[in-house]
Scaffold this motif. Structure first.
Motif, PDB file in Angstrom:
ATOM      1  N   MET A 147     -42.846  18.827   4.416  1.00 37.14           N
ATOM      2  CA  MET A 147     -42.998  19.922   3.596  1.00 37.14           C
ATOM      3  C   MET A 147     -42.386  19.702   2.314  1.00 37.14           C
ATOM      4  SD  MET A 147     -40.546  23.571   4.101  1.00 37.14           S
ATOM      5  CE  MET A 147     -38.979  23.177   3.703  1.00 37.14           C
ATOM      6  N   MET A 148     -41.102  18.746   2.272  1.00 39.54           N
ATOM      7  CA  MET A 148     -40.531  18.802   1.051  1.00 39.54           C
ATOM      8  C   MET A 148     -40.874  17.215   0.398  1.00 39.54           C
ATOM      9  SD  MET A 148     -36.996  20.343   1.625  1.00 39.54           S
ATOM     10  CE  MET A 148     -36.632  22.069   2.394  1.00 39.54           C
ATOM     11  N   ALA A 149     -41.595  16.356   1.050  1.00 40.20           N
ATOM     12  CA  ALA A 149     -41.914  15.056   0.588  1.00 40.20           C
ATOM     13  C   ALA A 149     -40.712  14.182   0.450  1.00 40.20           C
ATOM     14  CB  ALA A 149     -42.763  14.974  -0.618  1.00 40.20           C
ATOM     15  N   ILE A 150     -40.876  13.071  -0.454  1.00 36.70           N
ATOM     16  CA  ILE A 150     -39.530  12.163  -0.495  1.00 36.70           C
ATOM     17  C   ILE A 150     -38.571  12.785  -1.231  1.00 36.70           C
ATOM     18  CG2 ILE A 150     -39.123   9.933  -1.251  1.00 36.70           C
ATOM     19  CD1 ILE A 150     -42.140   9.097  -0.571  1.00 36.70           C
ATOM     20  N   VAL A 151     -38.793  13.197  -2.530  1.00 39.55           N
ATOM     21  CA  VAL A 151     -37.668  13.725  -3.320  1.00 39.55           C
ATOM     22  C   VAL A 151     -37.167  15.112  -2.781  1.00 39.55           C
ATOM     23  CG1 VAL A 151     -37.153  14.184  -5.761  1.00 39.55           C
ATOM     24  CG2 VAL A 151     -38.607  12.176  -5.262  1.00 39.55           C
ATOM     25  N   GLY A 152     -37.855  15.861  -2.582  1.00 41.10           N
ATOM     26  CA  GLY A 152     -37.534  17.203  -1.828  1.00 41.10           C
ATOM     27  C   GLY A 152     -36.719  16.813  -0.633  1.00 41.10           C
ATOM     28  N   SER A 164     -29.589  30.844   2.970  1.00 36.56           N
ATOM     29  CA  SER A 164     -29.824  29.660   2.428  1.00 36.56           C
ATOM     30  C   SER A 164     -31.415  29.091   2.744  1.00 36.56           C
ATOM     31  CB  SER A 164     -28.781  28.586   2.938  1.00 36.56           C
ATOM     32  OG  SER A 164     -29.157  28.261   4.388  1.00 36.56           O
ATOM     33  N   PHE A 165     -31.866  30.006   3.627  1.00 32.41           N
ATOM     34  CA  PHE A 165     -33.181  29.557   3.810  1.00 32.41           C
ATOM     35  C   PHE A 165     -34.079  30.065   2.633  1.00 32.41           C
ATOM     36  CE2 PHE A 165     -31.627  28.692   7.992  1.00 32.41           C
ATOM     37  CZ  PHE A 165     -32.469  27.603   8.421  1.00 32.41           C
ATOM     38  N   VAL A 166     -33.542  30.541   1.513  1.00 29.59           N
ATOM     39  CA  VAL A 166     -34.639  30.874   0.481  1.00 29.59           C
ATOM     40  C   VAL A 166     -35.054  29.471  -0.051  1.00 29.59           C
ATOM     41  CG1 VAL A 166     -34.154  31.714  -1.842  1.00 29.59           C
ATOM     42  CG2 VAL A 166     -33.458  32.933   0.023  1.00 29.59           C
ATOM     43  N   VAL A 167     -34.253  28.416   0.078  1.00 34.54           N
ATOM     44  CA  VAL A 167     -34.707  27.094  -0.297  1.00 34.54           C
ATOM     45  C   VAL A 167     -35.908  26.738  -0.055  1.00 34.54           C
ATOM     46  CG1 VAL A 167     -33.832  24.676  -0.749  1.00 34.54           C
ATOM     47  CG2 VAL A 167     -32.309  26.618  -1.280  1.00 34.54           C
ATOM     48  N   PRO A 168     -36.000  26.542   1.450  1.00 36.81           N
ATOM     49  CA  PRO A 168     -37.333  26.182   2.094  1.00 36.81           C
ATOM     50  C   PRO A 168     -38.581  27.084   1.891  1.00 36.81           C
ATOM     51  CG  PRO A 168     -35.596  26.398   3.904  1.00 36.81           C
ATOM     52  CD  PRO A 168     -35.197  26.573   2.611  1.00 36.81           C
ATOM     53  N   ALA A 169     -38.049  28.382   1.816  1.00 42.88           N
ATOM     54  CA  ALA A 169     -38.947  29.187   1.347  1.00 42.88           C
ATOM     55  C   ALA A 169     -39.681  29.079   0.075  1.00 42.88           C
ATOM     56  CB  ALA A 169     -38.333  30.732   1.432  1.00 42.88           C
ATOM     57  N   ALA A 170     -38.798  28.840  -0.895  1.00 47.58           N
ATOM     58  CA  ALA A 170     -39.442  28.250  -2.263  1.00 47.58           C
ATOM     59  C   ALA A 170     -39.979  27.221  -2.224  1.00 47.58           C
ATOM     60  CB  ALA A 170     -38.127  28.357  -3.305  1.00 47.58           C
ATOM     61  N   CYS A 171     -39.985  26.170  -1.304  1.00 54.69           N
ATOM     62  CA  CYS A 171     -40.514  24.979  -1.296  1.00 54.69           C
ATOM     63  C   CYS A 171     -42.094  25.277  -0.718  1.00 54.69           C
ATOM     64  CB  CYS A 171     -39.983  23.753  -0.453  1.00 54.69           C
ATOM     65  SG  CYS A 171     -38.286  23.272  -1.161  1.00 54.69           S
ATOM     66  N   PHE A 172     -42.269  26.198   0.488  1.00 49.89           N
ATOM     67  CA  PHE A 172     -43.315  26.376   1.128  1.00 49.89           C
ATOM     68  C   PHE A 172     -44.054  27.129  -0.058  1.00 49.89           C
ATOM     69  CE2 PHE A 172     -41.379  26.122   5.329  1.00 49.89           C
ATOM     70  CZ  PHE A 172     -42.291  25.213   5.818  1.00 49.89           C
ATOM     71  N   ALA A 173     -43.595  28.213  -0.932  1.00 50.67           N
ATOM     72  CA  ALA A 173     -44.234  28.812  -1.870  1.00 50.67           C
ATOM     73  C   ALA A 173     -44.916  27.911  -2.775  1.00 50.67           C
ATOM     74  CB  ALA A 173     -43.322  29.909  -2.566  1.00 50.67           C
ATOM     75  N   VAL A 174     -44.242  26.837  -3.202  1.00 50.74           N
ATOM     76  CA  VAL A 174     -44.647  26.050  -4.172  1.00 50.74           C
ATOM     77  C   VAL A 174     -45.681  25.023  -3.660  1.00 50.74           C
ATOM     78  CG1 VAL A 174     -44.388  23.689  -5.485  1.00 50.74           C
ATOM     79  CG2 VAL A 174     -42.784  25.609  -5.627  1.00 50.74           C
ATOM     80  N   LEU A 224     -48.936  27.493  -3.477  1.00 51.32           N
ATOM     81  CA  LEU A 224     -49.574  27.880  -4.723  1.00 51.32           C
ATOM     82  C   LEU A 224     -50.515  26.471  -5.251  1.00 51.32           C
ATOM     83  CD1 LEU A 224     -46.525  29.307  -6.694  1.00 51.32           C
ATOM     84  CD2 LEU A 224     -48.666  30.493  -5.937  1.00 51.32           C
ATOM     85  N   TYR A 225     -50.025  25.434  -4.865  1.00 48.44           N
ATOM     86  CA  TYR A 225     -50.628  24.218  -5.150  1.00 48.44           C
ATOM     87  C   TYR A 225     -51.882  24.242  -4.084  1.00 48.44           C
ATOM     88  CZ  TYR A 225     -52.313  19.399  -5.475  1.00 48.44           C
ATOM     89  OH  TYR A 225     -53.047  18.257  -5.887  1.00 48.44           O
ATOM     90  N   ALA A 226     -51.998  24.521  -2.953  1.00 49.04           N
ATOM     91  CA  ALA A 226     -52.856  24.741  -2.162  1.00 49.04           C
ATOM     92  C   ALA A 226     -54.160  25.671  -2.917  1.00 49.04           C
ATOM     93  CB  ALA A 226     -52.796  25.117  -0.580  1.00 49.04           C
ATOM     94  N   LEU A 227     -53.679  26.782  -3.160  1.00 52.12           N
ATOM     95  CA  LEU A 227     -54.565  27.595  -3.939  1.00 52.12           C
ATOM     96  C   LEU A 227     -55.203  26.941  -5.058  1.00 52.12           C
ATOM     97  CD1 LEU A 227     -52.470  31.138  -3.718  1.00 52.12           C
ATOM     98  CD2 LEU A 227     -54.510  30.299  -2.411  1.00 52.12           C
ATOM     99  N   TYR A 228     -54.349  26.459  -5.982  1.00 50.14           N
ATOM    100  CA  TYR A 228     -54.871  25.702  -7.178  1.00 50.14           C
ATOM    101  C   TYR A 228     -55.673  24.879  -6.778  1.00 50.14           C
ATOM    102  CZ  TYR A 228     -55.117  21.989 -10.918  1.00 50.14           C
ATOM    103  OH  TYR A 228     -55.218  21.325 -11.756  1.00 50.14           O
TER     104      TYR A 228
END
Length: 74
Positions: free
Chosen positions: A1-6, A26-36, A39-43
């Motif tokens: 989910m968060m790849a190497i840097v994430g 604190s689970f807002v952080v992984p939720a934001a990563c999933f949102a990104v 959004l990339y998948a939609l793009y």
């Protein structure tokens, strides 16, 4: 989910948020990563498909299966 840097940075961000607030918040952080990622998948789905110029269908790589078996006992 968060790849190497994430995967190296986001757990630290989430840990800092746990220390300052609560585990649930604190689970807002992984939720934001999933949102990104979403959004990339939609793009990517909306992007025009790439074409290969000067190629025919037979020139493109694919799984043609084994053509012949060489060597070894059958």
């Amino acid at each position: 989910m968060m790849a190497i840097v994430g995967g190296a940075i986001m757990p630290l961000v989430q840990g800092k948020l746990v220390d300052e607030t609560s585990a649930a918040i604190s689970f807002v952080v992984p939720a934001a990563c999933f949102a990104v990622v979403g959004l990339y998948a939609l793009y990517d789905l909306r992007a025009a498909p790439a074409s290969v110029r000067g190629s025919t269908q037979s020139d493109l790589p694919g799984d043609a299966g084994p053509s012949t078996v060489t060597g070894g006992a059958a």
